[in-house]
Design an enzyme around this catalytic site. Structure first.
Site, PDB file in Angstrom:
ATOM      1  N   CYS A  56       0.696  -1.151  -0.044  1.00 19.28           N
ATOM      2  CA  CYS A  56       0.023  -0.125  -0.044  1.00 19.28           C
ATOM      3  C   CYS A  56       0.881   1.253   0.061  1.00 19.28           C
ATOM      4  CB  CYS A  56      -0.982   0.004   1.205  1.00 19.28           C
ATOM      5  SG  CYS A  56      -1.908   1.422   1.257  1.00 19.28           S
ATOM      6  N   CYS A  60       0.378   5.219   6.625  1.00 18.58           N
ATOM      7  CA  CYS A  60      -0.072   5.045   8.092  1.00 18.58           C
ATOM      8  C   CYS A  60       1.165   4.261   9.102  1.00 18.58           C
ATOM      9  CB  CYS A  60      -1.230   3.824   8.070  1.00 18.58           C
ATOM     10  SG  CYS A  60      -2.505   4.624   6.897  1.00 18.58           S
ATOM     11  N   CYS A  63       0.713   0.337  10.428  1.00 23.16           N
ATOM     12  CA  CYS A  63       0.404  -0.627   9.319  1.00 23.16           C
ATOM     13  C   CYS A  63       1.256  -1.511   8.811  1.00 23.16           C
ATOM     14  CB  CYS A  63      -0.350   0.149   8.252  1.00 23.16           C
ATOM     15  SG  CYS A  63      -1.233  -1.447   7.364  1.00 23.16           S
ATOM     16  N   CYS A 100     -16.037  -9.292   6.252  1.00 18.96           N
ATOM     17  CA  CYS A 100     -15.429  -8.228   6.189  1.00 18.96           C
ATOM     18  C   CYS A 100     -14.304  -8.229   5.030  1.00 18.96           C
ATOM     19  CB  CYS A 100     -15.231  -7.161   7.237  1.00 18.96           C
ATOM     20  SG  CYS A 100     -14.404  -5.714   6.798  1.00 18.96           S
ATOM     21  N   CYS A 132     -19.259  -6.426   4.528  1.00 20.68           N
ATOM     22  CA  CYS A 132     -18.619  -5.121   4.752  1.00 20.68           C
ATOM     23  C   CYS A 132     -17.261  -5.372   3.782  1.00 20.68           C
ATOM     24  CB  CYS A 132     -18.124  -5.436   6.308  1.00 20.68           C
ATOM     25  SG  CYS A 132     -17.194  -3.954   6.566  1.00 20.68           S
ATOM     26  N   CYS A 192     -19.151   1.678   8.926  1.00 15.08           N
ATOM     27  CA  CYS A 192     -18.489   1.123  10.060  1.00 15.08           C
ATOM     28  C   CYS A 192     -17.247   1.970  10.250  1.00 15.08           C
ATOM     29  CB  CYS A 192     -18.116  -0.192   9.959  1.00 15.08           C
ATOM     30  SG  CYS A 192     -16.819  -0.791  10.819  1.00 15.08           S
ATOM     31  N   ARG A 264     -17.791  -2.179  18.752  1.00 15.66           N
ATOM     32  CA  ARG A 264     -16.934  -3.584  18.357  1.00 15.66           C
ATOM     33  C   ARG A 264     -15.450  -3.381  19.157  1.00 15.66           C
ATOM     34  NH1 ARG A 264     -16.632  -3.943  12.987  1.00 15.66           N
ATOM     35  NH2 ARG A 264     -18.515  -4.661  13.140  1.00 15.66           N
TER      36      ARG A 264
HETATM   37  N1  SAM Z   1      -6.722   0.489   3.283  1.00 14.11           N
HETATM   38  C1  SAM Z   1      -7.906   0.589   3.754  1.00 14.11           C
HETATM   39  C2  SAM Z   1      -8.106   1.720   4.734  1.00 14.11           C
HETATM   40  O1  SAM Z   1      -6.909   2.079   5.256  1.00 14.11           O
HETATM   41  O2  SAM Z   1      -9.001   2.211   5.096  1.00 14.11           O
HETATM   42  C3  SAM Z   1      -8.366  -0.541   4.493  1.00 14.11           C
HETATM   43  C4  SAM Z   1      -7.686  -1.701   5.187  1.00 14.11           C
HETATM   44  S1  SAM Z   1      -6.904  -0.753   6.844  1.00 14.11           S
HETATM   45  C5  SAM Z   1      -5.888  -2.241   7.348  1.00 14.11           C
HETATM   46  C6  SAM Z   1      -8.324  -0.708   7.959  1.00 14.11           C
HETATM   47  C7  SAM Z   1      -8.042  -0.238   9.629  1.00 14.11           C
HETATM   48  O3  SAM Z   1      -7.453  -1.216  10.142  1.00 14.11           O
HETATM   49  C8  SAM Z   1      -7.119   0.875   9.554  1.00 14.11           C
HETATM   50  O4  SAM Z   1      -7.972   2.260   9.305  1.00 14.11           O
HETATM   51  C9  SAM Z   1      -6.763   0.743  11.084  1.00 14.11           C
HETATM   52  O5  SAM Z   1      -7.638   1.672  11.833  1.00 14.11           O
HETATM   53  C10 SAM Z   1      -6.652  -0.646  11.452  1.00 14.11           C
HETATM   54  N2  SAM Z   1      -5.523  -1.059  11.704  1.00 14.11           N
HETATM   55  C11 SAM Z   1      -4.543  -1.604  10.496  1.00 14.11           C
HETATM   56  N3  SAM Z   1      -3.307  -1.950  11.239  1.00 14.11           N
HETATM   57  C12 SAM Z   1      -3.622  -2.038  12.472  1.00 14.11           C
HETATM   58  C13 SAM Z   1      -2.923  -2.258  13.466  1.00 14.11           C
HETATM   59  N4  SAM Z   1      -1.608  -2.615  13.527  1.00 14.11           N
HETATM   60  N5  SAM Z   1      -3.511  -2.262  14.865  1.00 14.11           N
HETATM   61  C14 SAM Z   1      -4.713  -1.954  15.189  1.00 14.11           C
HETATM   62  N6  SAM Z   1      -5.671  -1.660  14.051  1.00 14.11           N
HETATM   63  C15 SAM Z   1      -5.006  -1.435  13.045  1.00 14.11           C
HETATM   64  C1  DTB Z   2     -10.933  -2.412  11.941  1.00 11.38           C
HETATM   65  O1  DTB Z   2     -11.269  -1.243  12.573  1.00 11.38           O
HETATM   66  N1  DTB Z   2     -10.033  -3.266  12.419  1.00 11.38           N
HETATM   67  C2  DTB Z   2      -9.885  -4.068  11.604  1.00 11.38           C
HETATM   68  C3  DTB Z   2     -10.903  -3.812  10.278  1.00 11.38           C
HETATM   69  N2  DTB Z   2     -11.328  -2.560  10.873  1.00 11.38           N
HETATM   70  C4  DTB Z   2     -10.542  -3.673   9.157  1.00 11.38           C
HETATM   71  C5  DTB Z   2      -8.583  -4.368  11.077  1.00 11.38           C
HETATM   72  C6  DTB Z   2      -7.532  -4.817  12.040  1.00 11.38           C
HETATM   73  C7  DTB Z   2      -6.085  -4.839  11.663  1.00 11.38           C
HETATM   74  C8  DTB Z   2      -5.232  -5.381  12.792  1.00 11.38           C
HETATM   75  C9  DTB Z   2      -3.835  -5.410  12.132  1.00 11.38           C
HETATM   76  C10 DTB Z   2      -3.881  -6.485  11.241  1.00 11.38           C
HETATM   77  O2  DTB Z   2      -4.132  -7.652  11.249  1.00 11.38           O
HETATM   78  O3  DTB Z   2      -2.997  -6.098  10.254  1.00 11.38           O
HETATM   79 FE1  SF4 Z   3      -2.810   1.217   3.441  1.00 13.96          FE
HETATM   80 FE2  SF4 Z   3      -2.454   0.425   5.710  1.00 13.96          FE
HETATM   81 FE3  SF4 Z   3      -3.021   2.792   5.447  1.00 13.96          FE
HETATM   82 FE4  SF4 Z   3      -4.994   0.984   4.868  1.00 13.96          FE
HETATM   83  S1  SF4 Z   3      -4.077   1.401   6.913  1.00 13.96           S
HETATM   84  S2  SF4 Z   3      -4.310   2.935   3.646  1.00 13.96           S
HETATM   85  S3  SF4 Z   3      -3.716  -0.512   4.107  1.00 13.96           S
HETATM   86  S4  SF4 Z   3      -1.305   1.806   4.812  1.00 13.96           S
END
Ligand code: SAM
Ligand code: DTB
Ligand code: SF4
Length: 322
Positions: A56, A60, A63, A100, A132, A192, A264
């Site tokens: 990606c 973030c 991430c 989801c 979702c 959501c 949640r």
């Molecule tokens: N790329 C899309 C976005 O950012 O909207 C969808 C996938 S993204 C991984 C979905 C959500 O997962 C993020 O907005 C974040 O709030 C949550 N998330 C991602 N990595 C995480 C982590 N290491 N710990 C907790 N929540 C996480």
């Molecule tokens: C949300 O709020 N939490 C989920 C879902 N929406 C997409 C994602 C959590 C991701 C946790 C880290 C991972 O597994 O990469």
């Molecule tokens: Fe990309 Fe992760 Fe950010 Fe979603 S949360 S936009 S997957 S870097």
């Protein structure tokens, strides 16, 4: 026994004051609000699947899937429709009621990949699951097509409070997120939207996030409260662990501010004791992610969740409003 009513919180300062209340008073009040609006203590169960992992372009800081960090996650192309539907069937048979699909995209773009996602949505819906997806930013046409395919919920998190946001994400604005949420709403899908705690933010930033969520009009139908899962190779890998009481506080305040939303208890449940999770359910959490995996990290094992639900007498089924 009746407690003094909590005035409807209208400002970030009031939300911050709610977060700072003595923990047990706060939980008591939230439990009261919960039972006024929800007729039982059942918990809705969503299951996640990463349909397109890694690579990606967004930065973030939390991430595992950003190309800006060197993490153990190996990028993978979009999954085949049939493979996703096989996972959805397993999720349904394992007791999930919502499926989801997450893609590590900055935004949706037109083309064969989006067409495949639409097919996945149609297929998951046909299995009798709520649908979702979380695919990044989208425009009105994408949202309309997703809704037409049968997408019930779109997940797009605000992640943190405005004052802390620039520390966490540099490649897009807070208002870009709000814009996408409006687009989702306009297409008639349920929203959501939640955030992550434990990213070095203070209570003020948490209050900002909760206030912002509750000020969306209408508030999101689902509010995921995540605790950071620290990922090796990200700037937040050494972030100080969140104290469990802060998570309970955030759940309780979300319940008080958004009485009709599903709150949640999301990522980070593996680090929580059964007792802490029980307090979160008492404070108004009525949804979790089930299944072995979140997107790229592990979730509690289904059998330990089943054991916890049995001990607490919680039914894993669709609860409904009072
Ligand atoms: N790329 C899309 C976005 O950012 O909207 C969808 C996938 S993204 C991984 C979905 C959500 O997962 C993020 O907005 C974040 O709030 C949550 N998330 C991602 N990595 C995480 C982590 N290491 N710990 C907790 N929540 C996480
Ligand atoms: C949300 O709020 N939490 C989920 C879902 N929406 C997409 C994602 C959590 C991701 C946790 C880290 C991972 O597994 O990469
Ligand atoms: Fe990309 Fe992760 Fe950010 Fe979603 S949360 S936009 S997957 S870097």
């Amino acid at each position: 026994m009746t407690l003094a009513p909590v005035p409807l919180a209208r400002s970030t300062e009031e939300v911050e004051a709610l977060l700072a209340r003595p923990l047990l008073d706060l939980v008591f009040e939230a439990a009261h609000v919960h039972r006024e609006h929800w007729k039982d203590s059942s918990v809705q169960c969503s299951q996640l699947l990463s349909i397109k992992t890694g690579g990606c372009p967004e930065d973030c800081a939390y991430c595992s899937q950003s190309t800006h960090h060197r993490t153990p996650v190996e990028p993978e192309p979009l999954s085949a429709v049939d493979d996703v539907l096989a996972e959805a069937r397993l999720a349904r048979d394992g007791g999930a009621d919502r499926f989801c699909m997450g893609a590590a995209w900055r935004e949706v773009t037109n083309g064969p990949e989006f067409e495949s996602v639409l097919e996945m949505v149609r297929g998951v819906k046909a299995l009798g699951l709520e649908t979702c997806a979380t695919l990044g930013m989208l425009d009105g046409d994408h949202a309309r097509r997703l809704a037409e395919a049968g997408l019930d919920f779109y997940n797009h998190n605000l992640d943190t409070g405005r004052s802390h946001y620039a520390e966490i994400v540099g490649t897009r604005d807070y208002d870009d997120r709000i814009e996408t949420l409006k687009t989702v709403r306009a297409a008639g899908m349920a929203v959501c939207c939640g955030g992550i705690l434990g990213m070095g933010e203070d209570r003020h930033a948490r209050a900002e996030l909760l206030h912002e969520l509750a000020s969306l009009d209408p508030p999101p139908e689902s509010v995921p409260i995540n605790a950071l899962v620290p990922i090796e190779g990200t700037p937040l890998q050494e972030a100080a662990a969140l104290d469990w009481t802060e998570l309970v506080r955030a759940v309780a305040v979300a319940r008080i501010l958004m009485p009709l939303s599903r709150v949640r208890l999301s990522a980070g449940r593996r680090e929580l004791s059964e007792e802490a999770q029980a307090l979160c359910f008492l404070a108004g959490a009525n949804s979790i992610f089930v299944g072995d995996e979140l997107l790229t990290t592990p979730n509690p094992e289904p059998k330990s969740d089943a054991a916890l639900f049995a001990k607490l007498g919680i039914a894993a089924e669709r609860g409904s409003h009072a």
